[in-house]
Design a protein around this motif. Structure first.
Motif, PDB file in Angstrom:
ATOM      1  N   ASP A  42       0.731  -1.085  -0.043  1.00 55.88           N
ATOM      2  CA  ASP A  42       0.020   0.045  -0.050  1.00 55.88           C
ATOM      3  C   ASP A  42       0.902   1.256  -0.036  1.00 55.88           C
ATOM      4  O   ASP A  42       0.461   2.121   0.416  1.00 55.88           O
ATOM      5  CB  ASP A  42      -0.783  -0.050   1.027  1.00 55.88           C
ATOM      6  N   HIS A  43       1.990   1.185  -0.478  1.00 58.84           N
ATOM      7  CA  HIS A  43       2.871   2.128  -0.569  1.00 58.84           C
ATOM      8  C   HIS A  43       2.507   3.223  -1.600  1.00 58.84           C
ATOM      9  O   HIS A  43       2.270   2.879  -2.833  1.00 58.84           O
ATOM     10  CB  HIS A  43       4.374   1.807  -0.738  1.00 58.84           C
ATOM     11  N   HIS A  63       3.302   3.630 -12.329  1.00 58.43           N
ATOM     12  CA  HIS A  63       2.600   2.328 -13.013  1.00 58.43           C
ATOM     13  C   HIS A  63       1.950   1.508 -11.955  1.00 58.43           C
ATOM     14  O   HIS A  63       1.632   0.389 -12.525  1.00 58.43           O
ATOM     15  CB  HIS A  63       3.600   1.702 -13.838  1.00 58.43           C
ATOM     16  N   LYS A  64       2.056   1.871 -10.917  1.00 62.88           N
ATOM     17  CA  LYS A  64       1.575   1.165  -9.593  1.00 62.88           C
ATOM     18  C   LYS A  64      -0.031   1.359  -9.348  1.00 62.88           C
ATOM     19  O   LYS A  64      -0.357   2.256  -9.760  1.00 62.88           O
ATOM     20  CB  LYS A  64       2.228   1.602  -8.234  1.00 62.88           C
ATOM     21  N   PHE A  65      -0.736   0.422  -9.143  1.00 63.23           N
ATOM     22  CA  PHE A  65      -2.210   0.456  -8.776  1.00 63.23           C
ATOM     23  C   PHE A  65      -2.524  -0.427  -7.612  1.00 63.23           C
ATOM     24  O   PHE A  65      -1.757  -1.433  -7.410  1.00 63.23           O
ATOM     25  CB  PHE A  65      -2.922   0.113 -10.147  1.00 63.23           C
ATOM     26  N   ASP A  66      -3.762  -0.362  -7.089  1.00 68.17           N
ATOM     27  CA  ASP A  66      -4.207  -1.096  -6.026  1.00 68.17           C
ATOM     28  C   ASP A  66      -5.021  -2.339  -6.681  1.00 68.17           C
ATOM     29  O   ASP A  66      -6.107  -2.116  -7.204  1.00 68.17           O
ATOM     30  CB  ASP A  66      -5.073  -0.400  -4.989  1.00 68.17           C
ATOM     31  N   SER A  67      -4.327  -3.463  -6.785  1.00 67.09           N
ATOM     32  CA  SER A  67      -5.053  -4.558  -7.368  1.00 67.09           C
ATOM     33  C   SER A  67      -6.042  -5.623  -6.289  1.00 67.09           C
ATOM     34  O   SER A  67      -6.728  -6.422  -6.480  1.00 67.09           O
ATOM     35  CB  SER A  67      -3.920  -5.744  -7.631  1.00 67.09           C
ATOM     36  N   SER A 126       7.380  -7.455  -2.229  1.00 65.56           N
ATOM     37  CA  SER A 126       7.971  -6.315  -1.804  1.00 65.56           C
ATOM     38  C   SER A 126       9.478  -6.707  -1.223  1.00 65.56           C
ATOM     39  O   SER A 126      10.379  -5.786  -1.452  1.00 65.56           O
ATOM     40  CB  SER A 126       7.308  -5.757  -0.458  1.00 65.56           C
ATOM     41  N   ALA A 127       9.563  -7.975  -0.914  1.00 64.06           N
ATOM     42  CA  ALA A 127      11.032  -8.216  -0.464  1.00 64.06           C
ATOM     43  C   ALA A 127      11.966  -8.464  -1.490  1.00 64.06           C
ATOM     44  O   ALA A 127      13.348  -8.422  -1.216  1.00 64.06           O
ATOM     45  CB  ALA A 127      10.656  -9.870   0.292  1.00 64.06           C
TER      46      ALA A 127
END
Length: 155
Positions: A42-43, A63-67, A126-127
């Motif tokens: 959720d960054h 280019h990030k979205f909440d899937s 994320s890791a």
């Protein structure tokens, strides 16, 4: 301009000490971190996400979205050349694994249920990532990617 990552060589011994147990498990053993319990799901800050192993620039916040899946999701990489796609038959259905090009780190998987304009969902652990803030790009050697954040750059 020479590519600083093309001659990257992994040193397995230093990776075990440089990475956390989870980072090592994900990137070197194709592991998966828990959904909704990872650093970047959720960054929302502006910047780029690089391979935790090599520093290769992989994804941009634009280019990030909440899937809704609990992992960071992107509808495209910064450049298609920075990733490798491989068939993955580890589960009961075939999937497409996403790996970094030079470090060959396992990043996650890509699915064709993402938003426009690509219709793709790069579901990434994320890791496997390190975040570089937009304002720090020039100072730490990623200045050429600052153009991603100029008006009209999102595609």
């Amino acid at each position: 301009m020479a590519n600083p990552y093309e001659n990257f060589k992994k040193d397995p011994e230093s990776l075990e000490t440089d990475l956390t147990t989870l980072q090592y498990q994900v990137t070197q053993n194709s592991g998966t971190e828990p959904p909704f319990q990872n650093e970047y799901w959720d960054h929302k800050a502006a910047g780029i996400y690089v391979d935790i192993v090599s520093g290769e620039p992989l994804f941009a916040s634009i280019h990030k979205f909440d899937s809704g899946t609990g992992w960071p999701s992107f509808y495209r990489p910064i450049n298609d050349q920075v990733i490798q796609l491989k068939s993955d038959y580890e589960l009961w259905i075939p999937r497409t694994e996403v790996r970094s090009r030079y470090a060959d780190s396992h990043l996650g998987h890509v699915f064709n249920d993402g938003p426009p304009p690509t219709g793709m969902r790069y579901c990434i652990n994320s890791a496997a990532l390190k975040f570089i803030k937009k304002e720090d790009l020039h100072a730490i050697g990623y200045g050429e990617l600052a153009a991603l954040f100029e008006d009209g750059a999102k595609k």
